[in-house]
Write an enzyme that holds these catalytic residues in place. Sequence first.
Site, PDB file in Angstrom:
ATOM      1  N   GLY A   6      38.609  47.635  31.291  1.00  0.00           N
ATOM      2  CA  GLY A   6      37.546  47.391  31.679  1.00  0.00           C
ATOM      3  C   GLY A   6      37.423  46.661  32.332  1.00  0.00           C
ATOM      4  CB  VAL A  37      34.553  44.004  37.271  1.00  0.00           C
ATOM      5  CG1 VAL A  37      33.064  42.961  37.765  1.00  0.00           C
ATOM      6  CG2 VAL A  37      35.669  43.584  38.835  1.00  0.00           C
ATOM      7  CB  ILE A  42      20.899  41.947  40.715  1.00  0.00           C
ATOM      8  CG1 ILE A  42      20.775  43.394  41.551  1.00  0.00           C
ATOM      9  CG2 ILE A  42      21.707  42.763  39.404  1.00  0.00           C
ATOM     10  CD1 ILE A  42      20.385  44.503  41.416  1.00  0.00           C
ATOM     11  CB  ILE A  96      26.802  36.100  49.453  1.00  0.00           C
ATOM     12  CG1 ILE A  96      28.188  35.637  49.588  1.00  0.00           C
ATOM     13  CG2 ILE A  96      25.586  34.568  49.077  1.00  0.00           C
ATOM     14  CD1 ILE A  96      28.854  34.947  50.647  1.00  0.00           C
ATOM     15  CG  HIS A 138      -1.254  53.647  21.964  1.00  0.00           C
ATOM     16  ND1 HIS A 138      -1.291  52.772  23.044  1.00  0.00           N
ATOM     17  CD2 HIS A 138      -2.489  53.042  21.271  1.00  0.00           C
ATOM     18  CE1 HIS A 138      -2.493  51.865  23.199  1.00  0.00           C
ATOM     19  NE2 HIS A 138      -2.023  52.172  21.533  1.00  0.00           N
TER      20      HIS A 138
HETATM   21  P1  FAD Z   1      35.971  47.178  38.841  1.00  0.00           P
HETATM   22  O1  FAD Z   1      35.249  46.854  37.505  1.00  0.00           O
HETATM   23  O2  FAD Z   1      36.144  46.064  39.890  1.00  0.00           O
HETATM   24  O3  FAD Z   1      37.473  47.380  37.856  1.00  0.00           O
HETATM   25  C1  FAD Z   1      38.864  47.722  38.765  1.00  0.00           C
HETATM   26  C2  FAD Z   1      40.331  47.378  38.191  1.00  0.00           C
HETATM   27  O4  FAD Z   1      40.863  47.234  38.988  1.00  0.00           O
HETATM   28  C3  FAD Z   1      40.367  46.081  37.794  1.00  0.00           C
HETATM   29  O5  FAD Z   1      40.016  45.782  36.280  1.00  0.00           O
HETATM   30  C4  FAD Z   1      41.429  45.574  38.522  1.00  0.00           C
HETATM   31  O6  FAD Z   1      42.473  44.214  37.924  1.00  0.00           O
HETATM   32  C5  FAD Z   1      42.293  46.601  39.219  1.00  0.00           C
HETATM   33  N1  FAD Z   1      42.727  46.297  39.931  1.00  0.00           N
HETATM   34  C6  FAD Z   1      42.544  46.075  41.561  1.00  0.00           C
HETATM   35  N2  FAD Z   1      43.469  46.369  42.087  1.00  0.00           N
HETATM   36  C7  FAD Z   1      45.038  46.251  41.655  1.00  0.00           C
HETATM   37  C8  FAD Z   1      46.251  46.893  42.275  1.00  0.00           C
HETATM   38  N3  FAD Z   1      46.524  47.130  43.008  1.00  0.00           N
HETATM   39  N4  FAD Z   1      47.030  47.163  40.301  1.00  0.00           N
HETATM   40  C9  FAD Z   1      46.230  47.041  39.399  1.00  0.00           C
HETATM   41  N5  FAD Z   1      45.476  47.397  38.908  1.00  0.00           N
HETATM   42  C10 FAD Z   1      44.584  47.009  40.042  1.00  0.00           C
HETATM   43  N6  FAD Z   1      27.293  46.832  37.463  1.00  0.00           N
HETATM   44  C11 FAD Z   1      26.505  48.040  36.771  1.00  0.00           C
HETATM   45  O7  FAD Z   1      26.551  49.170  36.952  1.00  0.00           O
HETATM   46  N7  FAD Z   1      25.553  46.699  35.411  1.00  0.00           N
HETATM   47  C12 FAD Z   1      25.354  45.581  35.788  1.00  0.00           C
HETATM   48  O8  FAD Z   1      24.844  45.708  34.926  1.00  0.00           O
HETATM   49  C13 FAD Z   1      26.314  44.430  36.230  1.00  0.00           C
HETATM   50  N8  FAD Z   1      26.379  43.352  36.349  1.00  0.00           N
HETATM   51  C14 FAD Z   1      27.346  42.456  36.948  1.00  0.00           C
HETATM   52  C15 FAD Z   1      27.379  41.409  36.536  1.00  0.00           C
HETATM   53  C16 FAD Z   1      28.238  40.652  37.196  1.00  0.00           C
HETATM   54  C17 FAD Z   1      28.166  39.035  36.897  1.00  0.00           C
HETATM   55  C18 FAD Z   1      29.097  41.777  38.336  1.00  0.00           C
HETATM   56  C19 FAD Z   1      29.813  40.447  39.125  1.00  0.00           C
HETATM   57  C20 FAD Z   1      28.929  42.997  37.850  1.00  0.00           C
HETATM   58  C21 FAD Z   1      28.290  43.718  37.589  1.00  0.00           C
HETATM   59  N9  FAD Z   1      28.198  44.961  37.640  1.00  0.00           N
HETATM   60  C22 FAD Z   1      26.893  45.714  36.702  1.00  0.00           C
HETATM   61  C23 FAD Z   1      29.033  45.242  39.139  1.00  0.00           C
HETATM   62  C24 FAD Z   1      30.593  46.669  38.469  1.00  0.00           C
HETATM   63  O9  FAD Z   1      30.709  45.618  37.148  1.00  0.00           O
HETATM   64  C25 FAD Z   1      31.029  47.136  39.488  1.00  0.00           C
HETATM   65  O10 FAD Z   1      30.687  47.733  39.946  1.00  0.00           O
HETATM   66  C26 FAD Z   1      31.992  48.178  37.905  1.00  0.00           C
HETATM   67  O11 FAD Z   1      32.862  47.221  37.282  1.00  0.00           O
HETATM   68  C27 FAD Z   1      32.762  49.006  39.586  1.00  0.00           C
HETATM   69  O12 FAD Z   1      34.093  49.789  38.794  1.00  0.00           O
HETATM   70  P2  FAD Z   1      35.156  50.251  38.992  1.00  0.00           P
HETATM   71  O13 FAD Z   1      35.792  50.602  38.006  1.00  0.00           O
HETATM   72  O14 FAD Z   1      35.015  50.627  40.401  1.00  0.00           O
HETATM   73  O15 FAD Z   1      35.990  48.677  39.702  1.00  0.00           O
END
Ligand code: FAD
Length: 467
Positions: A42, A44, A185, A271, A445
Amino acid sequence: MSKEISTQVVVLGAGPAGYSAAFRAADLGLDTVIIERFDTLGGVCLNVGCIPSKALLHVAKVIEEAKTVAAHGVTFGEPQIDLDKLRSYKEKVIGQLTGGLGGMSKMRKVDVVNGFGKFTGPNSIAVEGKDGTTIVNFEHAIIAAGSRPIQLPFIPHEDPRIWDSTDALELKEVPGKLLVMGGGIIGLEMGTVYSSLGSEIDVVEMFDQVIPAADKDVVRIFTKKIKKKFNLMLETKVTAVEAKDDGIYVTMEGKKAPAEPVRYDAVLVAIGRTPNGKSLDAEKAGIKVDERGFINVDKQMRTNVNNIFAIGDIVGQPMLAHKGVHEGHVAAEVISGLKHFFDPKVIPSIAYTDPEVAWVGLTEKEAKEQGIAYETATFPWAASGRAIASDASDGMTKLIFDKETHRVIGGAIVGVNGGELLGEIGLAIEMGCDAEDLALTIHAHPTLHESVGLAAEVYEGSITDLP
Ligand code: FAD
């Protein structure tokens, strides 16, 4: 102990981008392995992002609504906050979704290798896990390693009272006075949660508006409401942060900067986020990573190395889950031999604040930058029966049209559930709808979504007497 496995497709990272790619690859008949350093799938989004923040925002919304109805003669009294129970609720929501993903990968026979993966060459990744090293040999790799919060060198991030979004979501305490650094956000969503739980909130933002990516008139409506709850310090920046026994002392500079350092019980640094591209030994596979840690890809999500793809936050803005999911599907489909491209007209953005701020397609700012001749129409929620009846008249629906064709090219909604209402505008843009299409669509409506049709009617000139 070391073992070795081989697969057609390996996905590095199990966030929304990674699991979507892995599931699509498996559904297309490819032998697929996911590498993930954490125990749950899942990424982040599900563990420390989108989902837990929305669970807490849901509770915050109920607290605020209870306050609102007090003005109409229904009083519930002061909320009693049991942080342990609230945390358990948030964990339950996360568990339900991450557990679901575990089941979905088993069903598809996608193997999960837990541990930290690094490239050792263009066809292999070494994964360091609790039980030793696993070498994963692959035909194709999809990098979906995501991003992490930006840290600043002058901030003592190791102090437990200095938070990033993950710390804020842990709900360890409700600080009396919380500084949110960054009016984007994530900062505003967490500020909304802690304000409802009882914290006094200051927000410091370098630009002259919060949510800098959205148009000024849209943000103005949001700002008017949150100013009552947050102390907004725009065009102001933090220049020093000192952790002392009795609190965190923050020095600021700029338009709204207090003359002396201000004491806070906690500081949330929100930030922005930075990609994880530099921690993967990507150069051992020949993959180019830019100086910030982003990996460049083409429209098929392919890196400069033919058999290696990248998706999600690690390939660039906007860092949003739904963008990553679609990129993941494209990467998997291309690997399976389909001729697909990532070429969306729009990617929606939503701040799930109170009120919500949502926009899709071009903003006015972007239309101007791109030299596009455009016109706008707005429908104020002060004229919406449903909004007035729901105590939600502080909202607005805005549409942006191509001046020549009258096609919808952008739109924004600020107001309660604005994010839910935005879908219609996204679809309108993707399908090439013009103002007449929206104006002639019969909207129910009284609803908030009828404001989309009404904004189009304003543009068509059939509504002229708005407040
Ligand atoms: P990630 O979700 O970052 O997943 C990457 C995964 O790779 C992680 O599980 C990590 O552990 C793993 N990983 C990294 N490097 C390695 C490695 N070398 N070996 C093994 N595993 C590794 N986005 C929205 O669209 N809507 C929202 O409402 C929203 N709310 C958010 C609220 C918060 C507080 C935060 C922080 C972010 C939010 N986001 C939201 C942004 C969203 O979470 C990210 O855009 C999204 O999770 C990115 O997905 P991803 O699959 O690219 O990476």
